[in-house]
Write a protein that holds these residues in place. Structure first.
Motif, mmCIF file in Angstrom:
data_model
loop_
_atom_site.group_PDB
_atom_site.id
_atom_site.type_symbol
_atom_site.label_atom_id
_atom_site.label_comp_id
_atom_site.label_asym_id
_atom_site.label_seq_id
_atom_site.Cartn_x
_atom_site.Cartn_y
_atom_site.Cartn_z
ATOM 1 N N ALA A 283 4.553 4.551 81.453
ATOM 2 C CA ALA A 283 3.774 5.059 82.592
ATOM 3 C C ALA A 283 2.286 5.170 82.242
ATOM 4 N N ASP A 284 1.939 5.045 80.958
ATOM 5 C CA ASP A 284 0.525 5.112 80.556
ATOM 6 C C ASP A 284 -0.262 3.863 80.942
ATOM 7 N N VAL A 285 0.427 2.752 81.235
ATOM 8 C CA VAL A 285 -0.297 1.541 81.640
ATOM 9 C C VAL A 285 0.014 1.203 83.096
ATOM 10 N N THR A 286 -1.023 0.800 83.818
ATOM 11 C CA THR A 286 -0.837 0.322 85.195
ATOM 12 C C THR A 286 -0.259 -1.096 85.151
ATOM 13 N N ASN A 287 0.174 -1.592 86.304
ATOM 14 C CA ASN A 287 0.643 -2.989 86.350
ATOM 15 C C ASN A 287 -0.477 -3.952 85.939
ATOM 16 N N GLU A 288 -1.719 -3.623 86.313
ATOM 17 C CA GLU A 288 -2.852 -4.496 85.950
ATOM 18 C C GLU A 288 -3.054 -4.500 84.431
#
Ligand code: NCD
Length: 280
Positions: free
Chosen positions: A8-13
């Motif tokens: 959850a720490d990284v966005t899809n981008e």
């Protein structure tokens, strides 16, 4: 700070940017991490995760310090995770940490002055495994939107699936489960039999029963006869190590992707280190 304690720490981008870079690194490029130091803080056994992170650091020009057994460190004298994180963060530019306690790596991130990457915390998460899993799925299948991925085995205590399921759902894939008895996924996922999953899925993702976390019983077993009798079109993946849940007679089949999956750990972790060190 670009910690990676949960998927959850990284966005899809950001996930796309990391995996795009991993593709370039697999093709022979490398990030420039010369002069940087990566600390491998492994308080729990590891083969693939630690050595692929070390190989990734070396291939990127970074230096590596660390330990592969917490018993050789001051933890055995009673040092807290917070103090260890404060100290290691003074020696290195990034800390890659594995620990038997769920939540311990997020706790370390609160106290370290450098980015902390979760290499597996108890039954919690394993976000860099998820990144290399998705990289491998995209190599075989392209866009994952609308694809069906069956998670099989110990979905209660296996941490890889706790990062993988939410990531796949964010990317538009359908996630179903074939749990070992009593070891269902902690969230809401449709359940199938192994036969149903083999016949209808794009990916069969097998996991072992986590005996060291008090899981008991046997995981459903994938073998060549099952894939043949169900006319399965699925690729077969496994974070490894495998025990009995994945028969060696699958290895020769074209859908067997687990050794390539392990190999992808190096370019994907090169990209993770570059991301954490702001050098992507
Ligand atoms: C996994 C882990 O440590 O969670 N191994 C790995 O990193 N490839 C899976 C497991 O140990 O079952």
């Amino acid at each position: 700070m670009p910690h990676l304690t949960s998927i959850a720490d990284v966005t899809n981008e950001q996930l796309d940017a990391i995996l795009d870079a991993a593709g370039r690194f697999k093709a022979g490029q490398a990030p420039d991490l010369a002069g940087r130091i990566a600390c491998m803080a492994f308080f729990e056994p590891s083969t693939r995760t630690r050595l692929s992170f070390e190989a990734a650091a070396h291939r990127s020009g970074a230096s590596v310090i660390g330990f592969a057994d917490g018993q050789t460190t001051s933890t055995s004298k009673g040092e807290t995770i917070a103090d260890s994180a404060r100290v290691l963060g003074g020696y290195a530019d990034v800390i890659v940490m594995r620990h038997p306690e769920t939540g311990s790596v997020a706790q370390a991130a609160q106290h370290a002055r450098v980015p902390v990457v979760n290499a597996g915390d108890g039954s919690g998460e394993h976000p860099t495994q998820t990144l290399l899993d998705i990289f491998t799925m995209r190599e075989a299948l392209g866009d994952l939107k609308g694809r069906q991925v069956a998670l099989i085995g110990d979905l209660a205590n296996g941490r890889t699936v706790h990062s993988l399921a939410p990531a796949l759902q964010r990317l538009g894939a359908t996630v179903v489960q074939v749990p070992a008895p009593g070891l269902a996924y902690p969230g809401d996922l449709p359940t199938m039999t192994l036969h149903e999953a083999a016949a209808t899925s794009d990916v069969l993702y097998a996991t072992r029963v986590q005996k060291e976390r008090a899981s008991q019983g046997e995981a459903p077993r994938i073998d060549a006869a099952l894939l043949d009798s169900t006319q399965s079109k699925a690729i077969v993946m496994h974070p490894l190590p495998r025990v009995d849940e994945l028969a060696p007679d699958v290895d020769a089949l074209s859908g067997a992707k687990y050794f390539e999956q392990a190999r992808n750990g190096v370019p994907v972790r090169m990209a993770v280190l570059a991301y954490a060190l702001d050098a992507l």
